[in-house]
Design an enzyme around this catalytic site. Structure first.
Site, mmCIF file in Angstrom:
data_model
loop_
_atom_site.group_PDB
_atom_site.id
_atom_site.type_symbol
_atom_site.label_atom_id
_atom_site.label_comp_id
_atom_site.label_asym_id
_atom_site.label_seq_id
_atom_site.Cartn_x
_atom_site.Cartn_y
_atom_site.Cartn_z
ATOM 1 N N CYS A 25 -5.458 7.989 -0.370
ATOM 2 C CA CYS A 25 -5.355 6.566 -0.029
ATOM 3 C C CYS A 25 -5.720 5.647 -1.185
ATOM 4 C CB CYS A 25 -6.226 6.246 1.180
ATOM 5 S SG CYS A 25 -5.621 7.046 2.687
ATOM 6 N N HIS A 70 6.657 -6.176 4.497
ATOM 7 C CA HIS A 70 7.180 -5.749 3.198
ATOM 8 C C HIS A 70 6.433 -6.411 2.039
ATOM 9 C CE1 HIS A 70 10.331 -4.118 5.740
ATOM 10 N NE2 HIS A 70 10.583 -3.293 4.742
ATOM 11 N N GLU A 113 -2.232 2.093 11.681
ATOM 12 C CA GLU A 113 -1.442 2.480 10.501
ATOM 13 C C GLU A 113 -0.500 3.624 10.838
ATOM 14 O OE1 GLU A 113 -4.111 3.691 7.409
ATOM 15 O OE2 GLU A 113 -4.738 1.641 6.966
#
Length: 126
Positions: A25, A70, A113
């Site tokens: 991550c 985005h 997530e």
């Protein structure tokens, strides 16, 4: 007591600082996020029997689309873009910007997530 919720989705990338070397991550990666806004009331329902019309959450959907979809969340959020920080940010945005009739209030916001992970933020969570 009545509770309603609505889900919103967005795609975004982030990396998480201060993780051990080699942690996956720490690298830039993306997620298909789901955000759930939960509203609650202990008062009377509005006509025709709503906590609020789900359309009242439209400004939040537009905010998510315009500022998070985005995007690189490291550049957008200002804090490490963890699900925990996102949930707190979105809770505060809803609390401060949605025009909800009294006594309707934002109970919590949940950010996922992945299909199997989530973080929640709200004043009544323990």
């Amino acid at each position: 007591m009545h509770r309603i919720g609505k889900q919103f989705r967005f795609e975004a990338a982030h990396s998480l600082p201060d993780l051990p070397e080699g942690h996956q991550c720490a690298r830039v990666h993306g997620h298909s996020y789901t955000v759930e806004v939960h509203l609650i009331t202990d008062g009377e329902l509005t006509r025709p029997g709503f906590v609020v019309d789900f359309a009242e959450l439209g400004p939040f959907g537009a905010h998510v689309r315009d500022h998070f979809d985005h995007r690189d969340l490291n550049a957008v959020l200002g804090a490490p873009p963890t699900s925990e920080h996102l949930a707190a940010y979105f809770y505060r945005w809803c609390r401060d910007h949605l025009r909800l009739p009294t006594p309707v209030r934002v109970e919590k916001v949940r950010v996922s997530e992945t299909a199997s992970t989530f973080a929640e933020y709200g004043p009544g969570l323990s």
